[in-house]
Design a protein around this motif. Structure first.
Motif, PDB file in Angstrom:
ATOM      1  N   GLN A 147       0.845  -1.143  -0.120  1.00 29.42           N
ATOM      2  CA  GLN A 147       0.044   0.185   0.056  1.00 29.42           C
ATOM      3  C   GLN A 147       0.779   1.244  -0.125  1.00 29.42           C
ATOM      4  N   ARG A 148       2.141   1.182   0.647  1.00 27.73           N
ATOM      5  CA  ARG A 148       2.907   2.513   0.665  1.00 27.73           C
ATOM      6  C   ARG A 148       3.905   2.298  -0.533  1.00 27.73           C
ATOM      7  N   PHE A 149       4.063   1.428  -1.314  1.00 29.65           N
ATOM      8  CA  PHE A 149       4.774   1.421  -2.412  1.00 29.65           C
ATOM      9  C   PHE A 149       4.668   2.414  -3.552  1.00 29.65           C
ATOM     10  N   LYS A 150       5.684   3.036  -3.817  1.00 31.54           N
ATOM     11  CA  LYS A 150       5.660   4.052  -4.959  1.00 31.54           C
ATOM     12  C   LYS A 150       5.927   3.430  -6.315  1.00 31.54           C
ATOM     13  N   MET A 151       5.195   3.256  -7.154  1.00 31.63           N
ATOM     14  CA  MET A 151       5.518   2.416  -8.458  1.00 31.63           C
ATOM     15  C   MET A 151       6.531   3.343  -9.348  1.00 31.63           C
ATOM     16  N   ASP A 160      -3.088 -14.343 -17.773  1.00 33.97           N
ATOM     17  CA  ASP A 160      -3.831 -15.649 -17.608  1.00 33.97           C
ATOM     18  C   ASP A 160      -2.717 -16.697 -17.558  1.00 33.97           C
ATOM     19  N   PHE A 161      -2.548 -17.744 -16.866  1.00 36.65           N
ATOM     20  CA  PHE A 161      -1.724 -18.966 -16.461  1.00 36.65           C
ATOM     21  C   PHE A 161      -2.340 -20.116 -15.953  1.00 36.65           C
ATOM     22  N   TYR A 162      -2.078 -21.045 -16.729  1.00 40.48           N
ATOM     23  CA  TYR A 162      -2.778 -22.389 -16.474  1.00 40.48           C
ATOM     24  C   TYR A 162      -1.775 -23.236 -15.800  1.00 40.48           C
ATOM     25  N   TRP A 163      -1.735 -23.919 -14.747  1.00 39.07           N
ATOM     26  CA  TRP A 163      -0.799 -24.911 -14.497  1.00 39.07           C
ATOM     27  C   TRP A 163      -1.583 -26.100 -13.857  1.00 39.07           C
ATOM     28  N   ARG A 164      -1.020 -27.298 -14.266  1.00 42.57           N
ATOM     29  CA  ARG A 164      -1.423 -28.523 -13.776  1.00 42.57           C
ATOM     30  C   ARG A 164      -2.865 -28.615 -13.414  1.00 42.57           C
ATOM     31  N   GLY A 165      -3.641 -28.293 -14.214  1.00 46.58           N
ATOM     32  CA  GLY A 165      -5.064 -28.369 -14.150  1.00 46.58           C
ATOM     33  C   GLY A 165      -5.877 -27.305 -13.415  1.00 46.58           C
ATOM     34  N   ARG A 166      -5.246 -26.407 -13.201  1.00 50.41           N
ATOM     35  CA  ARG A 166      -5.996 -25.115 -12.467  1.00 50.41           C
ATOM     36  C   ARG A 166      -5.307 -23.781 -13.142  1.00 50.41           C
ATOM     37  N   TRP A 167      -6.253 -22.581 -13.019  1.00 55.06           N
ATOM     38  CA  TRP A 167      -5.743 -21.420 -13.263  1.00 55.06           C
ATOM     39  C   TRP A 167      -5.074 -20.811 -11.851  1.00 55.06           C
ATOM     40  N   VAL A 168      -3.887 -20.410 -12.124  1.00 54.66           N
ATOM     41  CA  VAL A 168      -3.180 -19.867 -11.083  1.00 54.66           C
ATOM     42  C   VAL A 168      -3.233 -18.503 -11.161  1.00 54.66           C
ATOM     43  N   SER A 169      -3.544 -17.849 -12.206  1.00 57.61           N
ATOM     44  CA  SER A 169      -3.635 -16.329 -12.581  1.00 57.61           C
ATOM     45  C   SER A 169      -4.705 -16.071 -13.772  1.00 57.61           C
ATOM     46  N   GLN A 170      -5.444 -15.088 -13.387  1.00 50.65           N
ATOM     47  CA  GLN A 170      -5.972 -14.533 -14.504  1.00 50.65           C
ATOM     48  C   GLN A 170      -5.739 -12.922 -14.896  1.00 50.65           C
ATOM     49  N   ALA A 171      -5.813 -12.505 -15.857  1.00 47.29           N
ATOM     50  CA  ALA A 171      -5.354 -11.053 -16.376  1.00 47.29           C
ATOM     51  C   ALA A 171      -6.297 -10.229 -15.611  1.00 47.29           C
ATOM     52  N   ASP A 172      -5.424  -9.031 -15.373  1.00 44.23           N
ATOM     53  CA  ASP A 172      -6.272  -7.901 -14.771  1.00 44.23           C
ATOM     54  C   ASP A 172      -6.904  -7.195 -15.906  1.00 44.23           C
ATOM     55  N   PRO A 173      -8.166  -6.617 -15.762  1.00 48.59           N
ATOM     56  CA  PRO A 173      -8.940  -5.891 -16.851  1.00 48.59           C
ATOM     57  C   PRO A 173      -8.012  -4.779 -17.198  1.00 48.59           C
ATOM     58  N   GLN A 174      -7.455  -3.994 -16.111  1.00 47.25           N
ATOM     59  CA  GLN A 174      -6.435  -2.830 -16.490  1.00 47.25           C
ATOM     60  C   GLN A 174      -4.949  -2.976 -15.986  1.00 47.25           C
ATOM     61  N   PRO A 175      -4.020  -2.783 -16.670  1.00 52.04           N
ATOM     62  CA  PRO A 175      -2.651  -3.009 -16.130  1.00 52.04           C
ATOM     63  C   PRO A 175      -2.347  -1.849 -14.896  1.00 52.04           C
ATOM     64  N   GLN A 176      -1.701  -2.248 -14.042  1.00 51.69           N
ATOM     65  CA  GLN A 176      -1.379  -1.173 -13.109  1.00 51.69           C
ATOM     66  C   GLN A 176      -0.222  -0.458 -13.464  1.00 51.69           C
ATOM     67  N   THR A 177      -0.456   0.937 -13.209  1.00 53.27           N
ATOM     68  CA  THR A 177       0.633   1.926 -13.677  1.00 53.27           C
ATOM     69  C   THR A 177       0.866   2.814 -12.386  1.00 53.27           C
ATOM     70  N   ALA A 178       1.811   3.863 -12.584  1.00 53.05           N
ATOM     71  CA  ALA A 178       1.949   4.634 -11.695  1.00 53.05           C
ATOM     72  C   ALA A 178       1.006   5.482 -11.358  1.00 53.05           C
ATOM     73  N   GLN A 179      -0.089   5.922 -12.467  1.00 56.45           N
ATOM     74  CA  GLN A 179      -1.006   6.779 -12.310  1.00 56.45           C
ATOM     75  C   GLN A 179      -2.255   5.925 -11.704  1.00 56.45           C
ATOM     76  N   ALA A 180      -2.380   4.738 -11.874  1.00 54.91           N
ATOM     77  CA  ALA A 180      -3.399   4.240 -11.291  1.00 54.91           C
ATOM     78  C   ALA A 180      -3.354   3.996  -9.949  1.00 54.91           C
ATOM     79  N   ARG A 181      -2.256   4.091  -9.279  1.00 53.60           N
ATOM     80  CA  ARG A 181      -2.117   3.766  -7.905  1.00 53.60           C
ATOM     81  C   ARG A 181      -2.230   5.026  -6.974  1.00 53.60           C
TER      82      ARG A 181
END
Length: 181
Positions: A147-151, A160-181
């Motif tokens: 929360q305190r981190f300055k991007m 999106d990342f699928y590994w050993r039969g399960r979703w590990v990760s799914q894409a964010d609708p919008q990337p994190q940027t310095a302006q978004a935080r």
């Protein structure tokens, strides 16, 4: 048994190499807690491809030295050589972040790894994976550090990342940027 955290990175066939690394980690250490997989622009690299990054946590009774040696052997198995420069493309980069509450130089390894508080591609996945876990040196929960981190100019986004039969990760609708935080 100590809770161990490692960061993973790859910018050469990253889907393949992150999967192979997760396979090796689970086959060696058992159950893994895995963060989302993030794509990030290279930090400190010139003319380099984006990285995939993740943080993995698991329990082990291995020493910091044994864990580090295992990680370096796996990196070598996937093409990393000692003469490679620090900011060169790599199939696999495994960094030991923490081993339990160890703080200081342990088996010649600085713990916790300084990159935890310096790079979004380490801190964000760590904070999402273990939000209430406290940083061994400053005792601040990872979620609070995030929360305190300055991007700054760092950019990363979940993929999106699928590994050993399960979703590990799914894409964010919008990337994190310095302006978004």
């Amino acid at each position: 048994m100590s809770l161990v955290t490692v960061s993973l990175g790859s910018n050469i066939y990253p889907d393949k190499h992150i999967r192979l690394c997760l396979d090796a980690l689970e086959d060696t250490f058992g159950h893994l807690q895995i963060s989302r997989i993030f794509e990030s622009e290279p930090v400190g690299f010139k003319d380099s491809r984006n990285f995939y990054n993740a943080v993995v946590a698991f329990y082990s009774d291995w020493s910091a030295g044994e864990l580090q040696a295992w990680a370096k052997q796996l990196e070598i198995a996937y093409g990393r050589t000692p003469e490679m420069t620090k900011c060169s493309p790599r199939a696999l980069d495994i960094d030991l972040l923490t081993v339990g509450d160890a703080s200081g130089i342990v088996d010649g390894i600085p713990l916790p790894r300084a990159e935890i508080t310096q790079n979004a591609f380490v801190l964000q996945p760590l904070a999402e994976l273990l939000p209430t876990q406290r940083h061994p040196s400053c005792s601040t929960p990872y979620a609070t550090l995030w929360q305190r981190f300055k991007m700054g100019k760092q950019r990363l986004w979940a993929v999106d990342f699928y590994w050993r039969g399960r979703w590990v990760s799914q894409a964010d609708p919008q990337p994190q940027t310095a302006q978004a935080r």
